[in-house]
Write an enzyme that holds these catalytic residues in place. Sequence first.
Site, short mmCIF file in Angstrom:
data_model
loop_
_atom_site.label_atom_id
_atom_site.label_comp_id
_atom_site.label_asym_id
_atom_site.label_seq_id
_atom_site.Cartn_x
_atom_site.Cartn_y
_atom_site.Cartn_z
N LYS A 82 61.68 83.72 47.46
CA LYS A 82 62.20 83.89 48.80
C LYS A 82 63.30 82.75 49.09
O LYS A 82 63.12 81.66 48.74
CB LYS A 82 60.83 83.83 49.68
CG LYS A 82 61.32 84.14 51.23
CD LYS A 82 60.05 83.95 51.82
CE LYS A 82 60.01 84.34 53.43
NZ LYS A 82 58.82 84.60 54.09
N SER A 139 58.19 88.67 57.21
CA SER A 139 59.59 88.23 56.97
C SER A 139 59.79 88.30 55.58
O SER A 139 61.06 88.28 55.28
CB SER A 139 59.72 86.77 57.40
OG SER A 139 58.75 86.00 56.65
N SER A 162 53.66 87.37 57.15
CA SER A 162 54.63 87.79 56.29
C SER A 162 54.46 87.86 54.92
O SER A 162 55.44 88.24 54.25
CB SER A 162 55.56 86.45 56.47
OG SER A 162 56.40 86.35 57.86
#
Lengths: 493, 95
Positions: free
Chosen positions: A79, A159, A183
């Site tokens: 990420k 997210s 998330s």
Amino acid sequence: MSDLIRLTIAQAREEMSRGALSSVDLTDAYLAAIEAANPSINAYVSVTGDKARDMAKASDARRAKGEAGALEGIPLGIKDLFGTEGEHTQACSHVLDGFKPRYESTVTSNLWADGAVMLGKLNMDEFAMGSSNETSYYGPAINPWRNEGSNANLVPGGSSGGSAAAVAAMLCAGATATDTGGSIRQPAALTGTVGIKPTYGRCSRWGIVAFASSLDQAGPIARDVRDAAILLKSMASVDDKDTTSVDRPVPDYEAVLGGSVKGLKIGIPREYRMEGMAQEIETLWQQGIAWLKDAGAEVVDIELPHTKYALPAYYIVAPAEASSNLARYDGVRYGLRVPGKDIADMYEQTRAAGFGAEVKRRIMIGTYVLSAGYYDAYYLRAQKVRTLIKRDFELAFNAGVDAILTPATPSSAFAVGDESLASDPVKMYLQDVFTVTVNMAGLPGIAVPAGLDPKGLPLGLQLIGRPFDEETLFKAAHVIEQAAGRFEPKRWW
Amino acid sequence: MSVDLATVKRVAHLARIAVTEDDARRMEGELNAILGFVEQLSEVDVEGVEPMTSVMPMAMKKREDVVTDGSKAEDIVANAPETTDHFFLVPKVVE
């Protein structure tokens, strides 16, 4: 498309250890898959092909010398929130334009120390603020799942939308993610993947771009429960560089898989039965209860009376912490700078141009609730409510409950550019209604795929555990996975 | 509680975010929607409840008072938009 990318981490580990597969071949297969799919899926914002091949070569050399680590040769996506030395690290924000850190986050350092290979950096909502990946400066990642018979693009959740989309589309063997209000678990549920947010303090936050420091935790998104267990073992550690890192050894999570849940007490919180909840979510929940009962678990009703206040309290605490953490982006030390007529104007112009609308909204809310005269009414009250939310869980666990079963999300994946969600920020915030309590209480939570809705989209269940009892979550999630089977999107990209 | 346009502009300045008149008007509606949503916290009885300071019960870890890192000026300025001789350059602050 090469079949190599279909191997789970556990399967690839097996193939490599018996000499039937090299990390170089596996890495090349993933790089080819990314090149073909990324224009449609937009999961990667930066592909580090040369670095991946170098790391894979070095990994094969280590294995040849008999020095294979726990993740030796396994290609992963990272990420964009994790600091990776010399590589794109922007939290998918324009304000960090061009930022390439001179350091490596503790979590990714742990992965490389165990032999893993980095394929690139994954798309996400800007600064991890969002539930659809649509706030990314790089545009939304696209869910590999589609409504049956439709070619409309759906969001992968957020997210960690890039992480979830990449895992579901097999563009990496597994991915790192982070979870501040849901998330990891919400995107995992929306893509038919497994995601675990461990207990606060289990993974070091050092080197991860901060959003809300008292809530942020790193964890993996993987194709199945076993892979998630393997990844978390490597990601978690005790770290002197994070004072909230908890000083306890990391267990071998994989070892508990297949263990019996007989006699385990599973709590079902009545407060998670929301008004107007979709029938398929209720059906899924009842199915999960039945599977755990069949496996010998005891199911009891519990009360978590402050559940409905978790989301409003979160939307004070998280923006307050974010407004402080994001004060550092001012055009002086890194990233974007927009000139102004004086230094204050430079700050204001830089931040106006660098942050997207959702990030600005949250900074504004945070600044307001922390400003003189409002602190007690908002922030202090929210932190008291947080104490009550945590106490609800403690009472349930003290009464003998081992884990709590809930739905992971209030719906399946929704359309990119959904107008009713775009016009009302609060409606989007409700995506995290089942997950946010877990962050507020610092507990571990896992999302595991449990079925498909009538449109053919995946739905997930969530298990919530006692602090540092990730092992029970893996064990119970594995039982659900065995009963539900695994879910794969039909390839259209 | 709710915010008016003047408050939105004041908060934007406190947050060092330049806003146009249109931005401020849009934000006024959005912020009031969020403040309206969090308003339900006022119905919770928090009498005698301690505010949370640490989600895991733990004593703050303390390090030995020794230097463990440093001499990285090059690394620290490496990502800055403007630098000279290991200093960050900013517009003139003092005449």
